[in-house]
Scaffold this motif. Structure first.
Motif, short mmCIF file in Angstrom:
data_model
loop_
_atom_site.label_atom_id
_atom_site.label_comp_id
_atom_site.label_asym_id
_atom_site.label_seq_id
_atom_site.Cartn_x
_atom_site.Cartn_y
_atom_site.Cartn_z
N GLY A 110 31.02 83.94 22.34
CA GLY A 110 32.53 83.54 22.09
C GLY A 110 33.45 84.43 21.15
N GLN A 126 40.76 84.25 25.03
CA GLN A 126 39.64 83.61 24.38
C GLN A 126 39.05 82.31 25.65
N THR A 129 36.82 84.12 28.05
CA THR A 129 35.61 84.39 27.58
C THR A 129 34.71 83.21 27.26
N ASN A 130 35.43 82.27 26.43
CA ASN A 130 34.66 81.07 26.00
C ASN A 130 34.65 80.10 27.09
N HIS A 131 35.50 79.92 28.07
CA HIS A 131 35.10 79.08 29.07
C HIS A 131 34.98 79.48 30.42
N HIS A 134 31.77 81.40 31.16
CA HIS A 134 30.74 80.65 31.19
C HIS A 134 30.55 79.70 32.30
N SER A 157 30.78 74.62 21.47
CA SER A 157 31.97 74.28 21.17
C SER A 157 32.29 74.48 19.71
N TYR A 184 42.11 79.28 20.68
CA TYR A 184 40.80 79.27 20.25
C TYR A 184 40.68 77.71 20.65
N SER A 187 40.30 76.50 24.11
CA SER A 187 39.25 77.15 24.74
C SER A 187 37.83 76.25 24.49
N LYS A 188 37.95 75.97 23.29
CA LYS A 188 36.95 75.08 22.58
C LYS A 188 36.70 73.49 23.36
N ASN A 191 35.25 73.88 26.44
CA ASN A 191 33.73 73.64 26.38
C ASN A 191 33.19 72.19 26.71
#
Length: 314
Positions: A110, A126, A129-131, A134, A157, A184, A187-188, A191
């Motif tokens: 992340g 973000q 990348t983060n969501h 994945h 997360s 951010y 994006s978390k 997750n």
């Protein structure tokens, strides 16, 4: 639904949550495993017998970590494979090379609070990348996860998800001023919503997914904040890497989590649902575990990714 509690807590380490567990014959993928929490998660799983693949952008750094893991654990089934989550061709290539079942997928990689940037598709960096990266990886590996019979997905997360729900009408900050922490945060949130919907959608395949807040740990994640994200946390709440990775490893390996999915864990225990920002590292926002929001995000993510990876989604 009763919250799941375990004998573990804030100070628990990866060695403690894996005591007595044998993962011989099981295969795991850990993204972002060339440093920090990912490297420790990979090491802990290898230490109890799992075949572990480090899915990383920097393969040279990954090879260095893999050698260190083998030296520390005696496990020679530690591999490195290139993966760039912002490049869907890279995601497709990684999934295309995978053969056989996959028992554990830890979506650990992340970025946090980085300057405004967009992928070639126009997706905010973000969120991409983060969501989205994945999401594409997990769905492309769905067949391998289903073949395992009782696979687990861990979505890393953050309490930062309380900063923002998914802003459905402007996920990519096309119209609102860019705020790295709001980006951010959503994006978390994504997750957690992914874990909720993956567990519902893939229950018939025996796949469970849970989300985790590792805690406050000094790692490369803070490279865009000068460590600021953790410096606002009291010193007594800062974890070591071994403590920070413990919840991810618990979710990935412990028999205590057998059949458990769609939940959010902090300090090795399921945390409470909150309706206002908690001001602590605990609590999961109600919007982050909302089933309708989870389905909406899945459909949106599927539409986005399918445009660039047709036929790869389960």
């Amino acid at each position: 639904m009763t919250a799941l509690t375990t004998p573990f807590g804030f100070g628990t380490t990866t060695a403690e949550v894996t005591e007595g567990i044998d993962l011989t014959g099981r295969r795991a993928v850990v993204t972002g495993a060339s440093s920090g929490l990912g490297a420790e998660t990979a090491r802990a799983l290898a230490a109890i017998g799992a075949e572990v693949t480090l899915a990383v952008r920097d393969t040279a750094a990954g090879e260095k970590v893999a050698k260190e893991i083998t030296a520390a654990t005696g496990n020679h089934d530690v591999r490195v494979a290139p993966l760039d989550l912002t490049d869907l061709a890279s995601v497709a290539a990684f999934a295309g090379r995978w053969q056989g079942p996959l028992h554990i997928l830890v979506n650990n990689a992340g970025v946090m609070a980085c300057p405004e940037q967009h992928t070639e598709q126009g997706w905010e960096w973000q969120f991409a990348t983060n969501h989205l990266g994945h999401f594409a990886l997990a769905t492309a590996l769905h067949g391998a996860l289903a073949a395992a019979g009782n696979a687990r997905v861990v979505a890393v997360s953050s309490s930062g998800h309380q900063r923002s729900p998914i802003v459905w009408d402007d996920i990519d900050f096309a119209f609102r001023p860019y705020d790295p922490w709001l980006a951010y945060g959503q994006s978390k949130t994504a997750n957690v919503l992914f874990a909720v919907e993956a567990s519902r959608r893939w229950a018939g395949d025996g796949i469970t997914a849970n989300a985790v807040m590792p805690g406050a740990i000094y790692t490369n994640l803070q490279r865009h904040t000068g460590g600021g994200g953790s410096r606002r946390v009291p010193a007594e709440l800062i974890k070591t890497v071994e403590q920070g990775a413990a919840t991810s490893v618990l979710l990935a390996a412990s028999p205590l989590l057998e059949g458990i999915g769609g939940r959010y864990f902090v300090d090795c225990n399921e945390t409470e649902v909150v309706d206002r920002r908690s001001g602590t590292l605990h609590g999961v926002a109600r919007y982050a575990v909302d089933p309708a929001g989870a389905q909406r995000l899945w459909n949106l993510s599927q539409e986005r990714v399918a445009r660039f990876l047709p036929g790869s989604l389960a």
